[in-house]
Design a protein around this motif. Structure first.
Motif, PDB file in Angstrom:
ATOM      1  N   LYS A  99     -15.120   4.952  -1.648  1.00  0.00           N
ATOM      2  CA  LYS A  99     -15.315   5.839  -0.504  1.00  0.00           C
ATOM      3  C   LYS A  99     -15.570   7.261  -0.995  1.00  0.00           C
ATOM      4  O   LYS A  99     -15.037   7.685  -2.023  1.00  0.00           O
ATOM      5  N   HIS A 125       0.868  -1.188   0.000  1.00  0.00           N
ATOM      6  CA  HIS A 125       0.000   0.000   0.000  1.00  0.00           C
ATOM      7  C   HIS A 125       0.901   1.232   0.000  1.00  0.00           C
ATOM      8  O   HIS A 125       1.588   1.503   0.972  1.00  0.00           O
ATOM      9  N   HIS A 146      -4.024   6.635  -3.167  1.00  0.00           N
ATOM     10  CA  HIS A 146      -3.795   5.320  -2.554  1.00  0.00           C
ATOM     11  C   HIS A 146      -3.483   4.330  -3.678  1.00  0.00           C
ATOM     12  O   HIS A 146      -4.257   4.203  -4.631  1.00  0.00           O
ATOM     13  N   TYR A 205      -9.017  -4.039   2.078  1.00  0.00           N
ATOM     14  CA  TYR A 205      -8.543  -2.689   1.769  1.00  0.00           C
ATOM     15  C   TYR A 205      -9.322  -2.103   0.594  1.00  0.00           C
ATOM     16  O   TYR A 205      -9.758  -0.950   0.626  1.00  0.00           O
ATOM     17  N   ARG A 234     -12.637  -0.824   1.583  1.00  0.00           N
ATOM     18  CA  ARG A 234     -12.647   0.406   2.376  1.00  0.00           C
ATOM     19  C   ARG A 234     -12.380   1.649   1.537  1.00  0.00           C
ATOM     20  O   ARG A 234     -12.885   2.718   1.836  1.00  0.00           O
ATOM     21  N   TYR A 235     -11.555   1.539   0.514  1.00  0.00           N
ATOM     22  CA  TYR A 235     -11.029   2.726  -0.148  1.00  0.00           C
ATOM     23  C   TYR A 235     -11.580   3.013  -1.545  1.00  0.00           C
ATOM     24  O   TYR A 235     -11.573   4.154  -1.983  1.00  0.00           O
ATOM     25  N   HIS A 263      -8.161  10.112  -3.543  1.00  0.00           N
ATOM     26  CA  HIS A 263      -8.939  10.724  -2.470  1.00  0.00           C
ATOM     27  C   HIS A 263      -8.513  12.185  -2.370  1.00  0.00           C
ATOM     28  O   HIS A 263      -7.329  12.488  -2.504  1.00  0.00           O
TER      29      HIS A 263
END
Length: 372
Positions: free
Chosen positions: A248, A96, A162, A241, A244-245, A149
C-alpha cells in the motif's frame, strides 16, 4: 479493477516546474519525477506480440517507473509477494498488532526518518520477542512480519507499524507452543504500551541530543498506542490482510475524485468514527508536500521478517514446522495475468522490440497502425 479517472501523476505533471519547492531532499524530488513519467513515452517502452498462433496481436506499452511509491506499479509486486507468503503460512492463529509513534515525534521523523523508523522496527520486535520469551506469557521463540506505514487518511504524517504475529512459538525443546486460551489471546496491551514507550525513548536517548531540556520527559506524558486485534479467522483472512497492507502507498489513484482549480479532491475515511467517509480538498502544493512526506529514505526496507518467519528459519526449519502443525489447504489461485494477451485472453505476451524516448522504429509504427 477498472483504471482510475484521475492520477497522482497528473498532479505532478502539471506542477513539474515547481516540484523542487515541495521536497526536503533530492531523493524525494527524483521519486516524484519518476512517478510523473511512469508509463509515458519519457521512459521508453516495448512492443509485445501474443504467442497464440490464432491471435499474434501486437501491443505497445510504455515502461513503468517500478518505484515502490508509485500508485501504478504495486499490483503485480503485491500479488507475487502474497503468493510467496501463502506458501509460508502456519496452521495456527495469527494476530494483527499495531505500534504507533506519538505525534510529538513527527518533526524528528522529517529530519531523521531512517533513524526513527529503524528504531520503530527494532523496538517492536524487542517487545514481541521479549513478551513471547517470558514464561509468564508464552515461553517460546516467536515470529513477526512488520510493515511500515507513515500516513493517515488525510496524508498527514502518522508513522505506525502493522505486524502479523503467529499465536505461538518454538520452545527450548524445539516444539511448538501455542499462545494462551488456545491461541485466542496474545499479550496484555497496556503492558506492551508501557514497555514500548520506555524502550523506544531509551534507544532514542542514545542516538539524539534533544533541542529542548524536557523533550524526553514530554514523551513519557503521552499515551503510546499499541493495538492488538483479535486473531484472524483463518489463513485466507491473513492473506487478505497481506494484500491490503503490504504494498500500500500513501494514496491510491482510485481515491482521487477531482483535479479541478489546481486542487486535489479525494476521499477520506475517519477510522475514529467507524470508518465514516468524507471528501477532502487540498491545493496542489499542499497535496504534493504531504505526499512527499511519505517517500522513504533510499534503500530503506519497509517490510521485515523476524524470528521463525525470518529468511534463515524459512530455509532451515519452516518445512518441518509446517509438517508438525499440519498442511493448510488454500484455494488454488489462477496464474498471474500481467503477461496474458488482453485481446484473446489465452496467449502470453512476448517482447519483440524495445525502444527509447524517441518512440518505436518507423516500421513497427506502421505495423501498429495497420492493426488498428
Amino acid at each position: 479493477m477498472a483504471s482510475a479517472t484521475y492520477e497522482v501523476a497528473q498532479v505532478l505533471e502539471r506542477n513539474r516546474e515547481s516540484l523542487t519547492d515541495y521536497c526536503a531532499n533530492s531523493w524525494q524530488l527524483r521519486t516524484l519525477h519518476a512517478l510523473r513519467k511512469c508509463r509515458t513515452a519519457a521512459l521508453g517502452g516495448h512492443i509485445d506480440r501474443c504467442n497464440n498462433p490464432f491471435c499474434q496481436h501486437l501491443h505497445l506499452s510504455y515502461n513503468s517507473c517500478r518505484n515502490r511509491h508509485c500508485p501504478k506499479c504495486q499490483g503485480h509486486k503485491r500479488e507475487e509477494w502474497i503468493r510467496a507468503r501463502e506458501k509460508e503460512l502456519l496452521k495456527v492463529p495469527y494476530f494483527h498488532v499495531v505500534f504507533t509513534l506519538p505525534s510529538e515525534l513527527n518533526r524528528l521523523c522529517l529530519y531523521e526518518p531512517k533513524l526513527v523508523y529503524g528504531l520503530l522496527f527494532k523496538t517492536a520486535w524487542q517487545i514481541i520477542n521479549g513478551f513471547s520469551s517470558n514464561p509468564k506469557f508464552l515461553g517460546a521463540s516467536p515470529g513477526m512480519i512488520a510493515i511500515l506505514h507513515t500516513w493517515g487518511q488525510n496524508l498527514s504524517l502518522h508513522p505506525h507499524l502493522h505486524c502479523i504475529v503467529p499465536g505461538g512459538g518454538i520452545n527450548q525443546n524445539g516444539k511448538w507452543k501455542s499462545a494462551k486460551s488456545k491461541g485466542k489471546y496474545l499479550f496484555p496491551v497496556k503492558a506492551m504500551s508501557k514497555v514500548f514507550r520506555a524502550r523506544f525513548v531509551a534507544a532514542l536517548r542514545k542516538e539524539i541530543q534533544p533541542q529542548t531540556a524536557n523533550f524526553y520527559e514530554s514523551l513519557f506524558k503521552q499515551h503510546w498506542v499499541v493495538y492488538c486485534k483479535r486473531p484472524f479467522l483463518g489463513p485466507s483472512q491473513v492473506v487478505e490482510y497481506l494484500g491490503r497492507y503490504t504494498h500500500k502507498i500513501a494514496i491510491s489513484n482510485h481515491r482521487i475524485k477531482n483535479l479541478q482549480d489546481n486542487a486535489v479532491t479525494f476521499s477520506v475515511k475517519d477510522y475514529r468514527h467507524g470508518g465514516k467517509k468524507s471528501i477532502l480538498k487540498l491545493p496542489d502544493a499542499e497535496f504534493i508536500r504531504r505526499f512527499a512526506l511519505h517517500i522513504l529514505p533510499k534503500a530503506f526496507v519497509r517490510i521485515r521478517h523476524y524470528g521463525i518467519l525470518s529468511s534463515y528459519h524459512k530455509r532451515t526449519s519452516l518445512a518441518e514446522l509446517q509438517e508438525i502443525l499440519g498442511k493448510i489447504n488454500l484455494p488454488e489461485r489462477p496464474p498471474l495475468q500481467h503477461r496474458v494477451c488482453p485481446t484473446c485472453k489465452k496467449g502470453q505476451l512476448e517482447t519483440i522490440v524495445l525502444f527509447g524516448i524517441r518512440g518505436p522504429p518507423e516500421g513497427w509504427e506502421n505495423e501498429l497502425q495497420k492493426q488498428k
